[in-house]
Enzyme design. Structure first.
Site, PDB file in Angstrom:
ATOM      1  N   ARG A 171      -6.836   3.796  -1.067  1.00 22.62           N
ATOM      2  CA  ARG A 171      -5.966   2.983  -1.139  1.00 22.62           C
ATOM      3  C   ARG A 171      -5.713   1.793   0.073  1.00 22.62           C
ATOM      4  O   ARG A 171      -5.010   0.680  -0.048  1.00 22.62           O
ATOM      5  CB  ARG A 171      -4.221   3.366  -1.318  1.00 22.62           C
ATOM      6  CG  ARG A 171      -3.941   4.115  -2.592  1.00 22.62           C
ATOM      7  CD  ARG A 171      -2.863   4.528  -2.793  1.00 22.62           C
ATOM      8  NE  ARG A 171      -2.133   5.149  -1.468  1.00 22.62           N
ATOM      9  CZ  ARG A 171      -1.593   6.641  -1.605  1.00 22.62           C
ATOM     10  NH1 ARG A 171      -2.096   7.245  -2.353  1.00 22.62           N
ATOM     11  NH2 ARG A 171      -1.234   7.230  -0.504  1.00 22.62           N
ATOM     12  N   ARG A 175     -10.719  -5.213   6.175  1.00 24.17           N
ATOM     13  CA  ARG A 175     -10.794  -6.615   5.816  1.00 24.17           C
ATOM     14  C   ARG A 175     -11.512  -7.129   7.014  1.00 24.17           C
ATOM     15  O   ARG A 175     -11.561  -6.905   8.236  1.00 24.17           O
ATOM     16  CB  ARG A 175      -9.383  -7.420   6.043  1.00 24.17           C
ATOM     17  CG  ARG A 175      -8.214  -6.983   4.760  1.00 24.17           C
ATOM     18  CD  ARG A 175      -7.185  -7.747   4.695  1.00 24.17           C
ATOM     19  NE  ARG A 175      -6.529  -7.410   3.703  1.00 24.17           N
ATOM     20  CZ  ARG A 175      -5.094  -6.989   3.863  1.00 24.17           C
ATOM     21  NH1 ARG A 175      -4.532  -6.937   5.182  1.00 24.17           N
ATOM     22  NH2 ARG A 175      -4.453  -6.539   3.008  1.00 24.17           N
ATOM     23  N   ARG A 247       5.731  17.007   0.963  1.00 19.88           N
ATOM     24  CA  ARG A 247       6.109  16.693   2.267  1.00 19.88           C
ATOM     25  C   ARG A 247       7.322  16.172   2.362  1.00 19.88           C
ATOM     26  O   ARG A 247       7.636  15.307   1.683  1.00 19.88           O
ATOM     27  CB  ARG A 247       4.967  15.734   3.016  1.00 19.88           C
ATOM     28  CG  ARG A 247       3.620  16.359   2.992  1.00 19.88           C
ATOM     29  CD  ARG A 247       3.628  17.309   4.055  1.00 19.88           C
ATOM     30  NE  ARG A 247       3.251  17.269   5.469  1.00 19.88           N
ATOM     31  CZ  ARG A 247       3.254  18.013   6.362  1.00 19.88           C
ATOM     32  NH1 ARG A 247       3.246  19.200   6.077  1.00 19.88           N
ATOM     33  NH2 ARG A 247       3.306  17.603   7.723  1.00 19.88           N
ATOM     34  N   ARG A 277       5.413   7.531  13.458  1.00 17.88           N
ATOM     35  CA  ARG A 277       5.482   6.121  13.524  1.00 17.88           C
ATOM     36  C   ARG A 277       6.955   6.090  13.967  1.00 17.88           C
ATOM     37  O   ARG A 277       7.858   6.710  13.984  1.00 17.88           O
ATOM     38  CB  ARG A 277       5.264   5.349  12.448  1.00 17.88           C
ATOM     39  CG  ARG A 277       6.244   5.726  11.126  1.00 17.88           C
ATOM     40  CD  ARG A 277       5.819   4.841   9.695  1.00 17.88           C
ATOM     41  NE  ARG A 277       6.733   5.193   8.730  1.00 17.88           N
ATOM     42  CZ  ARG A 277       6.542   4.649   7.687  1.00 17.88           C
ATOM     43  NH1 ARG A 277       5.689   3.802   7.289  1.00 17.88           N
ATOM     44  NH2 ARG A 277       7.605   5.009   6.590  1.00 17.88           N
ATOM     45  N   GLU A 298       9.830   9.007  13.261  1.00 21.77           N
ATOM     46  CA  GLU A 298       9.543   9.566  11.880  1.00 21.77           C
ATOM     47  C   GLU A 298       8.441  10.913  12.024  1.00 21.77           C
ATOM     48  O   GLU A 298       7.625  10.779  12.696  1.00 21.77           O
ATOM     49  CB  GLU A 298       9.033   8.550  10.953  1.00 21.77           C
ATOM     50  CG  GLU A 298       9.002   9.010   9.756  1.00 21.77           C
ATOM     51  CD  GLU A 298       8.572   7.640   8.520  1.00 21.77           C
ATOM     52  OE1 GLU A 298       7.585   7.986   7.875  1.00 21.77           O
ATOM     53  OE2 GLU A 298       9.234   6.834   8.865  1.00 21.77           O
ATOM     54  N   TYR A 346       3.000  10.056  -6.751  1.00 24.03           N
ATOM     55  CA  TYR A 346       3.400   9.077  -5.838  1.00 24.03           C
ATOM     56  C   TYR A 346       3.415   7.909  -6.237  1.00 24.03           C
ATOM     57  O   TYR A 346       2.353   7.055  -6.977  1.00 24.03           O
ATOM     58  CB  TYR A 346       2.201   9.021  -4.387  1.00 24.03           C
ATOM     59  CG  TYR A 346       2.653   8.091  -3.533  1.00 24.03           C
ATOM     60  CD1 TYR A 346       3.651   8.360  -2.459  1.00 24.03           C
ATOM     61  CD2 TYR A 346       2.259   6.681  -3.648  1.00 24.03           C
ATOM     62  CE1 TYR A 346       3.774   7.444  -1.434  1.00 24.03           C
ATOM     63  CE2 TYR A 346       2.774   5.784  -2.666  1.00 24.03           C
ATOM     64  CZ  TYR A 346       3.339   5.983  -1.596  1.00 24.03           C
ATOM     65  OH  TYR A 346       3.688   5.065  -0.622  1.00 24.03           O
ATOM     66  N   ASP A 348       4.955   3.628  -5.930  1.00 26.91           N
ATOM     67  CA  ASP A 348       5.446   2.690  -5.296  1.00 26.91           C
ATOM     68  C   ASP A 348       6.843   2.118  -6.386  1.00 26.91           C
ATOM     69  O   ASP A 348       6.777   2.366  -7.497  1.00 26.91           O
ATOM     70  CB  ASP A 348       4.472   1.648  -5.230  1.00 26.91           C
ATOM     71  CG  ASP A 348       3.481   1.592  -3.967  1.00 26.91           C
ATOM     72  OD1 ASP A 348       3.971   2.211  -3.124  1.00 26.91           O
ATOM     73  OD2 ASP A 348       2.300   1.137  -4.062  1.00 26.91           O
TER      74      ASP A 348
END
Length: 381
Positions: A171, A175, A247, A277, A298, A346, A348
């Protein structure tokens, strides 16, 4: 018909709204004391900052229909997710892009030079990557893998990247230009007044009754013609076959004055830093101005019985148990499992909304034709 939705997150709200608009009597319950599930937002009374209570949620999609749907209920402000990561005492840009590569290797590559250089770093002996680690080594080579993926992944998933499937890494883009926009979808933004207000507007219909702080009891099904379940799939069956692995996240909240880290999301790739993070929430609403700031450190860990499940693990052991639960679910009548928890996937937000709209359309078509509704519109397997 009288229809019960268990869960007042996006799945229950969107499907419930569609069925209420079609004339059905909809009841939505949730065990928590708020709507919007894990995308719940609240205005912090101390600083005025809009806080993403369960961690940041950034809306991005290529689905024009879903974008039209959410903007029907609330204006969305432009927002680009530009993630930074601290690794080995330096700050880099994510996803890996031309700036990241040049900074990391102390080079001044042009795009094609960088592409050729990374190809040289890649382990081409791995022809068919099966694990996260194999995918990373085949993708970017050992240096970038060690700096940006290995430690972070070990903290996030609580296991070695050699135990995780390659699909997790697929995922993430690399670039060979200076584009540091984490997502590449056509539509990206943040709801101007927060996700909870958006969900409240979706649920604001005379055919919908919402009851919070209410846990599902099997007897409730007897008073309704159909149940839509967006809670944990294994929870519906009382965890009789065991608990599916998740998790969960812990958040260490702190406040500061001014701009504490200069960006919304700062990852920490080093294994010896315990948090994954730090998020600074006022940067998720860049059109607002606040003197104070709210931040979350986190931490990821295994989900216990009393914890909020976030990320389905879906390793071999879980997939075997999942298959058994799916078989149990498909033997049920009068209930449809939906959403992230109900299908143990999972998802979005945009995919959740699309599947919720499709679920409502299928329900209306099936009931209109006198046909039963399946346990799953989208199979978890």
């Amino acid at each position: 018909m009288k229809i019960l939705f268990v869960g007042a997150g996006l799945s229950g709200a969107v499907t419930g709204r569609a069925l209420a608009e079609a004339g059905h009597e909809v009841t939505v319950i949730d065990g928590r004391d708020h709507i919007a599930g894990n995308c719940h937002t609240v205005r912090d009374p101390e600083t005025g900052v809009m806080v993403h209570v369960y961690g940041p949620h950034i809306f991005h999609t290529d689905d024009a229909g879903v974008w039209d749907y959410v903007t029907r209920f609330m204006a969305f402000r432009p927002y680009k997710n530009r993630v930074k990561t601290t690794s080995r005492g330096e700050v880099f840009s994510l996803p890996i892009n031309l700036h990241t590569i040049n900074q990391f290797y102390r080079k001044t590559f042009r795009p094609e030079e960088a592409r050729a250089f990374i190809a040289e770093q890649a382990d081409t002996s791995i022809e068919d990557p099966q694990t996260f680690e194999e995918q990373a080594l085949r993708f970017v080579g050992p240096d970038l893998y060690e700096a940006f993926f290995k430690g972070y992944t070990e903290k996030q998933w609580g296991c070695s990247p050699t135990e995780l499937p390659a699909s997790i890494l697929k995922r993430l883009p690399v670039r060979f230009n200076y584009d540091d926009n984490y997502f590449f979808h056509r539509f990206q933004g943040m709801p101007e007044e927060g996700y909870t207000e958006m969900v409240a507007r979706i649920l604001d219909h005379p055919g919908i009754t919402v009851t919070l702080g209410t846990w599902y009891e099997p007897a409730m099904a007897e008073d309704h013609d159909h149940v839509f379940w967006s809670g944990p799939l294994d929870g519906y069956f009382g965890y009789e076959l065991g608990r599916l692995g998740y998790r969960t996240l812990d958040f260490e909240r702190f406040t500061a004055q001014g701009d504490w880290q200069g960006t919304a999301v700062m990852n920490y790739g080093d294994r010896d830093v315990p948090w994954t993070r730090i998020t600074e929430h006022k940067h998720f609403s860049p059109w607002e101005e606040h003197e104070g700031s709210v931040l979350y450190r986190e931490f990821s860990r295994e989900c216990g019985p009393e914890d909020i499940p976030y990320y389905p693990i879906r390793l071999v052991e879980e997939k075997e148990m999942l298959g058994a639960y799916v078989a149990r679910a498909e033997a049920e009548t009068g209930v449809t499992f939906m959403g992230r928890l109900g299908t143990y996937r999972y998802l979005d937000m945009d995919v959740t909304i699309r599947e919720a709209l499709d679920t409502a359309a299928l329900f209306l078509a099936r009931t209109g034709a006198g046909e039963p509704m399946p346990a799953f519109v989208k199979s978890p397997l």
